[in-house]
Motif scaffolding. Sequence first.
Motif, mmCIF file in Angstrom:
data_model
loop_
_atom_site.group_PDB
_atom_site.id
_atom_site.type_symbol
_atom_site.label_atom_id
_atom_site.label_comp_id
_atom_site.label_asym_id
_atom_site.label_seq_id
_atom_site.Cartn_x
_atom_site.Cartn_y
_atom_site.Cartn_z
ATOM 1 N N ARG A 208 0.819 -1.225 0.000
ATOM 2 C CA ARG A 208 0.000 0.000 0.000
ATOM 3 C C ARG A 208 0.848 1.267 0.000
ATOM 4 O O ARG A 208 0.463 2.262 -0.625
ATOM 5 N N VAL A 209 1.981 1.264 0.722
ATOM 6 C CA VAL A 209 2.684 2.534 0.933
ATOM 7 C C VAL A 209 3.988 2.689 0.154
ATOM 8 O O VAL A 209 4.444 3.810 -0.066
ATOM 9 N N ALA A 210 4.607 1.573 -0.259
ATOM 10 C CA ALA A 210 5.987 1.667 -0.758
ATOM 11 C C ALA A 210 6.069 1.778 -2.272
ATOM 12 O O ALA A 210 5.339 1.105 -2.999
ATOM 13 N N ASP A 211 6.997 2.611 -2.733
ATOM 14 C CA ASP A 211 7.325 2.680 -4.159
ATOM 15 C C ASP A 211 8.306 1.565 -4.509
ATOM 16 O O ASP A 211 8.231 0.960 -5.570
ATOM 17 N N LYS A 212 9.224 1.307 -3.569
ATOM 18 C CA LYS A 212 10.250 0.286 -3.771
ATOM 19 C C LYS A 212 10.240 -0.658 -2.572
ATOM 20 O O LYS A 212 10.010 -0.222 -1.436
ATOM 21 N N THR A 213 10.462 -1.937 -2.809
ATOM 22 C CA THR A 213 10.498 -2.914 -1.729
ATOM 23 C C THR A 213 11.802 -3.694 -1.784
ATOM 24 O O THR A 213 12.277 -4.055 -2.864
ATOM 25 N N VAL A 214 12.372 -3.921 -0.607
ATOM 26 C CA VAL A 214 13.628 -4.644 -0.466
ATOM 27 C C VAL A 214 13.356 -5.860 0.411
ATOM 28 O O VAL A 214 12.921 -5.721 1.557
ATOM 29 N N PHE A 215 13.609 -7.067 -0.128
ATOM 30 C CA PHE A 215 13.416 -8.295 0.638
ATOM 31 C C PHE A 215 14.761 -8.759 1.188
ATOM 32 O O PHE A 215 15.718 -8.963 0.448
ATOM 33 N N MET A 216 14.805 -8.919 2.523
ATOM 34 C CA MET A 216 16.038 -9.337 3.196
ATOM 35 C C MET A 216 15.860 -10.711 3.830
ATOM 36 O O MET A 216 14.772 -11.063 4.289
ATOM 37 N N LEU A 218 18.421 -13.466 6.248
ATOM 38 C CA LEU A 218 19.705 -13.839 6.867
ATOM 39 C C LEU A 218 20.789 -12.776 6.660
ATOM 40 O O LEU A 218 21.946 -13.084 6.354
ATOM 41 N N GLY A 219 20.396 -11.517 6.808
ATOM 42 C CA GLY A 219 21.358 -10.426 6.752
ATOM 43 C C GLY A 219 21.742 -9.951 5.367
ATOM 44 O O GLY A 219 22.581 -9.065 5.221
ATOM 45 N N GLU A 220 21.125 -10.538 4.334
ATOM 46 C CA GLU A 220 21.448 -10.161 2.962
ATOM 47 C C GLU A 220 20.213 -9.604 2.257
ATOM 48 O O GLU A 220 19.081 -9.951 2.600
ATOM 49 N N ILE A 221 20.453 -8.770 1.255
ATOM 50 C CA ILE A 221 19.373 -8.365 0.359
ATOM 51 C C ILE A 221 19.253 -9.431 -0.718
ATOM 52 O O ILE A 221 20.185 -9.659 -1.488
ATOM 53 N N ILE A 222 18.107 -10.096 -0.738
ATOM 54 C CA ILE A 222 17.872 -11.147 -1.729
ATOM 55 C C ILE A 222 17.351 -10.538 -3.028
ATOM 56 O O ILE A 222 17.757 -10.939 -4.123
ATOM 57 N N GLU A 223 16.464 -9.551 -2.876
ATOM 58 C CA GLU A 223 15.872 -8.947 -4.070
ATOM 59 C C GLU A 223 15.354 -7.558 -3.716
ATOM 60 O O GLU A 223 14.854 -7.327 -2.614
ATOM 61 N N GLN A 224 15.469 -6.639 -4.652
ATOM 62 C CA GLN A 224 14.923 -5.297 -4.462
ATOM 63 C C GLN A 224 14.452 -4.758 -5.798
ATOM 64 O O GLN A 224 14.974 -5.120 -6.849
ATOM 65 N N GLY A 225 13.430 -3.907 -5.739
ATOM 66 C CA GLY A 225 12.916 -3.327 -6.979
ATOM 67 C C GLY A 225 11.569 -2.660 -6.754
ATOM 68 O O GLY A 225 11.138 -2.429 -5.620
ATOM 69 N N ASP A 226 10.915 -2.328 -7.851
ATOM 70 C CA ASP A 226 9.587 -1.735 -7.801
ATOM 71 C C ASP A 226 8.651 -2.644 -6.990
ATOM 72 O O ASP A 226 8.652 -3.868 -7.163
ATOM 73 N N THR A 227 7.862 -2.056 -6.108
ATOM 74 C CA THR A 227 7.010 -2.844 -5.210
ATOM 75 C C THR A 227 6.076 -3.769 -5.977
ATOM 76 O O THR A 227 5.924 -4.952 -5.621
ATOM 77 N N HIS A 228 5.466 -3.266 -7.025
ATOM 78 C CA HIS A 228 4.538 -4.090 -7.811
ATOM 79 C C HIS A 228 5.264 -5.301 -8.389
ATOM 80 O O HIS A 228 4.740 -6.430 -8.373
#
Length: 248
Positions: A208-216, A218-228
Amino acid sequence: MKSKLVAEHLNLWFGSKQVLKNINIEFEENKVTALIGPSGCGKSTLLRSLNRMHDLYPEARIEGQIKLDGREIYQKDVEVTDLRKRVGMVFQKANPFPKSIYENITYGLKINNLLADKATVQKALEEAYIWEEVKDDLKKPATRLSGGQQQRLCIARAVALRPEIILMDEPCSALDPVSTLKIEELIHHLKKKYTIVIVTHNMQQAQRVADKTVFMYLGEIIEQGDTHQIFNNPQHETTRNYISGHFG
């Protein structure tokens, strides 16, 4: 779009335990970035590294860089008080000072030698969508407000300092659905002036609120990008499993 805040090859340890691993991320100006992932994945640790909250913990050790408008924030000549004025923080649990509503807003202004008059207080409370509810009760203790009102007061306290970035650590986790909706509406309103980073365990809220989402994980960024894209077409199997509820 201009990146306001950038982390490059960021690693963080508490003692011998590594909590963040090679984090590379850019937070775009006037956008909302949501950090999601299971408990203990490093979301809040990353958030708190963005305004040097870990300075309070002698066992914390950081490698890599975090740059605000191109300047490394962990340089020795960076004043932490100035940094935290530019990068405000709203915590998971509302933490109003044991003072009046009015004094909650003016306290931070005074210690930062900023104008602390009624007009400044009113503007901050208006920005946080709470002025109409409290304008006749400014001398009353802030602790008498409801949980949702206290959280909006804490947001008003943060924006009163005119930060450039607002960090929010699960700001709605203790709130009812109506109060949560008000905070989410407020976030949409605030991003016109501020860059916002929000940690949330609520994936619907992130959508609902984010333009970008970052999935973490075990301490790492697995994936990030446009929320949709993250929620509708994740590229990584771990992201798909988390979003579909298979773990976490």
